[in-house]
Design a protein around this motif. Structure first.
Motif, PDB file in Angstrom:
ATOM      1  N   LEU A   1       4.052  -6.166  -7.619  1.00 20.06           N
ATOM      2  CA  LEU A   1       3.893  -5.472  -6.254  1.00 20.06           C
ATOM      3  C   LEU A   1       4.322  -6.361  -5.189  1.00 20.06           C
ATOM      4  O   LEU A   1       4.566  -5.458  -3.611  1.00 20.06           O
ATOM      5  CB  LEU A   1       2.436  -4.194  -6.181  1.00 20.06           C
TER       6      LEU A   1
ATOM      7  N   GLY B   1       3.759  -2.334 -15.477  1.00 22.63           N
ATOM      8  CA  GLY B   1       2.692  -2.590 -16.535  1.00 22.63           C
ATOM      9  C   GLY B   1       3.076  -3.705 -17.741  1.00 22.63           C
ATOM     10  O   GLY B   1       2.995  -4.800 -18.266  1.00 22.63           O
TER      11      GLY B   1
ATOM     12  N   LEU C   1       1.116  11.568  -5.022  1.00 26.55           N
ATOM     13  CA  LEU C   1       0.182  11.612  -4.953  1.00 26.55           C
ATOM     14  C   LEU C   1       0.155  11.059  -2.743  1.00 26.55           C
ATOM     15  O   LEU C   1      -1.540  10.779  -1.957  1.00 26.55           O
ATOM     16  CB  LEU C   1      -0.431  10.190  -5.019  1.00 26.55           C
TER      17      LEU C   1
ATOM     18  N   GLN D   1       2.227   1.740  -3.564  1.00 21.25           N
ATOM     19  CA  GLN D   1       1.551   2.290  -4.673  1.00 21.25           C
ATOM     20  C   GLN D   1       1.246   3.488  -4.173  1.00 21.25           C
ATOM     21  O   GLN D   1       1.576   4.782  -5.273  1.00 21.25           O
ATOM     22  CB  GLN D   1       0.240   1.589  -4.825  1.00 21.25           C
ATOM     23  N   GLN D   2       1.086   4.177  -3.385  1.00 21.55           N
ATOM     24  CA  GLN D   2       0.795   5.644  -2.744  1.00 21.55           C
ATOM     25  C   GLN D   2       2.491   6.518  -2.691  1.00 21.55           C
ATOM     26  O   GLN D   2       1.629   7.838  -3.464  1.00 21.55           O
ATOM     27  CB  GLN D   2      -0.284   5.930  -1.377  1.00 21.55           C
TER      28      GLN D   2
ATOM     29  N   LEU E   1       4.216   5.952  -5.310  1.00 22.92           N
ATOM     30  CA  LEU E   1       4.048   6.202  -6.896  1.00 22.92           C
ATOM     31  C   LEU E   1       3.383   7.234  -7.025  1.00 22.92           C
ATOM     32  O   LEU E   1       2.016   7.326  -7.497  1.00 22.92           O
ATOM     33  CB  LEU E   1       4.553   4.676  -7.551  1.00 22.92           C
ATOM     34  N   HIS E   2       2.963   6.759  -8.531  1.00 22.68           N
ATOM     35  CA  HIS E   2       1.911   7.111  -9.606  1.00 22.68           C
ATOM     36  C   HIS E   2       1.473   6.370 -11.381  1.00 22.68           C
ATOM     37  O   HIS E   2       2.211   5.521 -11.332  1.00 22.68           O
ATOM     38  CB  HIS E   2       2.890   8.193 -10.284  1.00 22.68           C
ATOM     39  N   PRO E   3       0.261   6.480 -11.062  1.00 18.60           N
ATOM     40  CA  PRO E   3      -0.133   5.909 -12.052  1.00 18.60           C
ATOM     41  C   PRO E   3       0.509   5.660 -13.145  1.00 18.60           C
ATOM     42  O   PRO E   3       0.783   4.676 -14.928  1.00 18.60           O
ATOM     43  CB  PRO E   3      -1.676   6.419 -13.008  1.00 18.60           C
TER      44      PRO E   3
ATOM     45  N   MET F   1       0.585  15.585  -1.058  1.00 19.34           N
ATOM     46  CA  MET F   1       0.084  16.402  -1.298  1.00 19.34           C
ATOM     47  C   MET F   1       1.237  17.980  -1.644  1.00 19.34           C
ATOM     48  O   MET F   1       0.804  18.248  -0.205  1.00 19.34           O
ATOM     49  CB  MET F   1      -0.984  16.491  -2.054  1.00 19.34           C
TER      50      MET F   1
ATOM     51  N   PHE G   1       2.699   3.082 -12.642  1.00 21.34           N
ATOM     52  CA  PHE G   1       2.613   1.763 -12.443  1.00 21.34           C
ATOM     53  C   PHE G   1       2.072   1.223 -14.605  1.00 21.34           C
ATOM     54  O   PHE G   1       2.126  -0.059 -14.902  1.00 21.34           O
ATOM     55  CB  PHE G   1       1.466   1.881 -12.263  1.00 21.34           C
ATOM     56  N   ALA G   2       1.768   2.614 -14.664  1.00 28.19           N
ATOM     57  CA  ALA G   2       1.683   1.984 -16.694  1.00 28.19           C
ATOM     58  C   ALA G   2       3.130   1.193 -17.218  1.00 28.19           C
ATOM     59  O   ALA G   2       2.957   0.201 -18.518  1.00 28.19           O
ATOM     60  CB  ALA G   2       1.595   3.502 -17.991  1.00 28.19           C
TER      61      ALA G   2
ATOM     62  N   LEU H   1       0.885  -1.488  -0.175  1.00 28.97           N
ATOM     63  CA  LEU H   1       0.299  -0.253  -0.132  1.00 28.97           C
ATOM     64  C   LEU H   1       0.509   1.536   0.376  1.00 28.97           C
ATOM     65  O   LEU H   1       0.685   2.045  -1.271  1.00 28.97           O
ATOM     66  CB  LEU H   1      -0.855  -0.254   1.004  1.00 28.97           C
TER      67      LEU H   1
END
Lengths: 400, 400
Positions: free
Chosen positions: B294, B268, B348, B256-257, B259-261, B351, B264-265, B253
């Protein structure tokens, strides 16, 4: 596939209720509705498994016209139900979640449209008396026991296929529009890709065209607390020992991610939140006021919800890419509906880039797509609690 | 960003921090350092409790001058240690986390400055051979057993007070600057409010002036999976049965928090992530490639970390408001240091509004405060992995 339509109580009763509602409209425009039941046998999932008996609840608002061409399907969000608008009884404290935009003269105008909503498979609110769903908590007819994790994985496509069966049972062959927030937006867009001949208009509110790597990982974080709860027992928990702590932890996480720091600041102010609160300073097991508020609320909500159902909804969302057919651009190729995307600018759960991505791909394919952001401080929940901000945009889109 | 994230195939077991460092390290001359130990008795916490014996590790880079007025204190982040720069041995695979900005001629120039860093109390990496810390996993001299949850709640002020004792043991009475990322930024600002006579310059990277209601609730979500793990046993777990699943869930958790989409893109893409992966479609217990990535990484990191320590770090951060004295504006009144805030625009987790709030309050109080955002796609981790983007801003601030 054999399909049977069953009404919980007589249809005549619903008619009376609706007539009563219309008659009272001038004085108190209370929209009344009633939960109905749809049942079908041998439902085949997108993954190729058979569910012997599917039962789901549904509601409607407004009247279907003779041509049956005034139907708007509303698809619900992750923790939502088919109670999209109206009340079951005039003295209910709260109406359905989108009552602000569904009703006589409202954005989704029940004077024009016959609005239908259906409880999803594995609906989260499995123990809510007003929800009818089939999922891991349901009794497997083959064993007489709850399915638990033997329930097949279901997808957004499966939710759509159940909805299609409900609509077909009513003689409907086409949708004026399909509209949904969040997980409902996935269903709405899936409708437009899987059954383009059915869908004239599609509205995605706080939505996504696919679960990208970020979203799939974020969804997994919701499942994790349930799997850690000792009561979970690999999904084989009893009614007396449900994994309520894990479920509440999942709900607390979902709630926070669906909101925004500005909302928490206001809530904290009401609670007298301060970083240096005496309890947490003195005792590692004590919690801040804002934490108690969040988790107590989550525990309260957990009572009507099922933990395994949450795992299955997480999975349905993780597996979502519009069309379920390779990448998003490929999936969108079949779309013929006019589309409208309404993400919330403050959304931290399904950020606007997700809606933009689908909108941009449709536009690049030469299709008609509109895009309008919701503004406000509620984050993701702008699309549920504050969607009436763009009521006119929605109304114009639906009536043209 | 591309320059720091040359993702070497097969190195994914290493932490992101280490990978970032690998790419940076190639041409730099090897700065060598050594872990040292500081010990003190009867440490009184901000909450008024006594810790009989405190031991912490510390490191330094560069040389202290005769006047002892060239000292820069670097305070570490939540999952970090005092290994801020350099290597213990020339053949170490990775240097300290901020090696990109600490070293000869770098932003924090070890040709000019004597840079010190100290392991926090309840440091997360309790089982890392290079970390020396005192926390719930330490043996309570009074009982001969680990403290567990009998360890007193500790605060950011306590971390600062231990650092002050370390510095005083070296004859230091003043800091040219204190600089830290994330939880380290809390310590840096706490220094400037609690001991203004000590601090000439304060740099807050990806930081906050307080844990607002949102942040305190978000931090609690990190603690929850640990408390749910059956092995946790109210904090009284044995070395053989640690709550590793809960700890790994917390780390997943947090990662992920942080980092940033967009990160992850890209990740992925490397993994061949697709929403409709066959395993997850067929089996509710199977996971998507991005989820495995992850969580496997989190399990790997958990081996050197202690679950109770994570709970105590969460609490220290939740209790943080600069000055620990009512509200933030009041706490900041004592500050005399020049300040620089460097949040990451894509963050994120903490902020930019958090850094802005502290910066604006200082400015409103007529103080000298600078503000410069870090840009890039790494979210919160911009401040750890990509801080060299603003190396010149930092260097100029420190040398003037």
């Amino acid at each position: 596939m054999q399909r049977t339509l069953k009404l919980v109580t007589g249809l005549w009763l619903l008619s009376l209720v609706q007539i009563g509602a219309v008659a009272k409209e001038t004085a108190a425009p209370a929209l009344l509705t009633e939960k109905q039941t749809f049942e079908m046998s041998d439902f085949q999932t997108f993954g190729g498994k058979i569910i012997e008996r599917v039962r789901v609840g549904w509601e409607s608002y407004g009247q279907m016209n003779a041509d049956k061409d005034n139907v708007v399907l509303v698809t619900h969000y992750f923790s939502g139900t088919s109670h999209a608008a109206g009340k079951y009884h005039p003295d209910d404290t709260t109406p359905g979640y989108w009552d602000a935009i569904i009703g006589p003269g409202k954005a989704i105008d029940t004077n024009r449209f016959f609005v239908v909503s259906v409880d999803s498979l594995a609906n989260l609110n499995a123990y809510d008396a007003n929800v009818i769903t089939t999922g891991p908590a349901s009794i497997n007819p083959a064993t007489g026991k709850p399915y638990g994790l033997t329930f097949p994985v279901v997808t957004i496509r499966d939710f759509v296929n159940v909805q299609k069966a409900v609509l077909e049972s009513l003689g409907i062959k086409r949708l004026h529009a399909v509209v949904g927030p969040s997980m409902g937006s996935m269903q709405a867009l899936e409708w437009a890709t899987a059954y383009p001949d059915w869908v004239d208009r599609m509205v995605s509110v706080i939505g996504a065209g696919e679960s990208d790597a970020w979203t799939t990982a974020a969804l997994e974080q919701w499942a994790t607390p349930i799997r850690l709860d000792p009561n979970w027992q690999q999904g084989n928990y009893s009614a007396e020992n449900r994994p309520d702590d894990g479920l509440a932890a999942a709900l607390a996480l979902i709630t926070q991610q669906a909101l925004h720091p500005q909302f928490f600041a206001r809530q904290g102010q009401q609670l007298g939140y301060s970083p240096v609160e005496q309890g947490p300073l003195e005792d590692i097991n004590s919690r801040h006021s804002i934490v108690n508020w969040l988790f107590e609320r989550a525990h309260g909500r957990a009572k009507k919800m099922d933990a395994n159902h949450l795992l299955y909804l997480v999975r349905a969302c993780q597996l979502f890419v519009a069309g379920h057919n390779g990448d998003l651009a490929t999936g969108l190729k079949t779309v013929t509906a006019k589309t409208l995307f309404m993400p919330a600018s403050s959304d931290l759960l399904l950020m606007p880039y997700l809606a933009q991505s689908a909108h941009n791909k449709l536009t690049a394919q030469g299709k008609h797509s509109d895009y309008q952001e919701l503004h406000g401080e509620l984050g993701h929940l702008e699309g549920v609690l504050d969607v009436s901000e763009q009521a006119q945009t929605l109304k114009t889109f639906l009536e043209n």
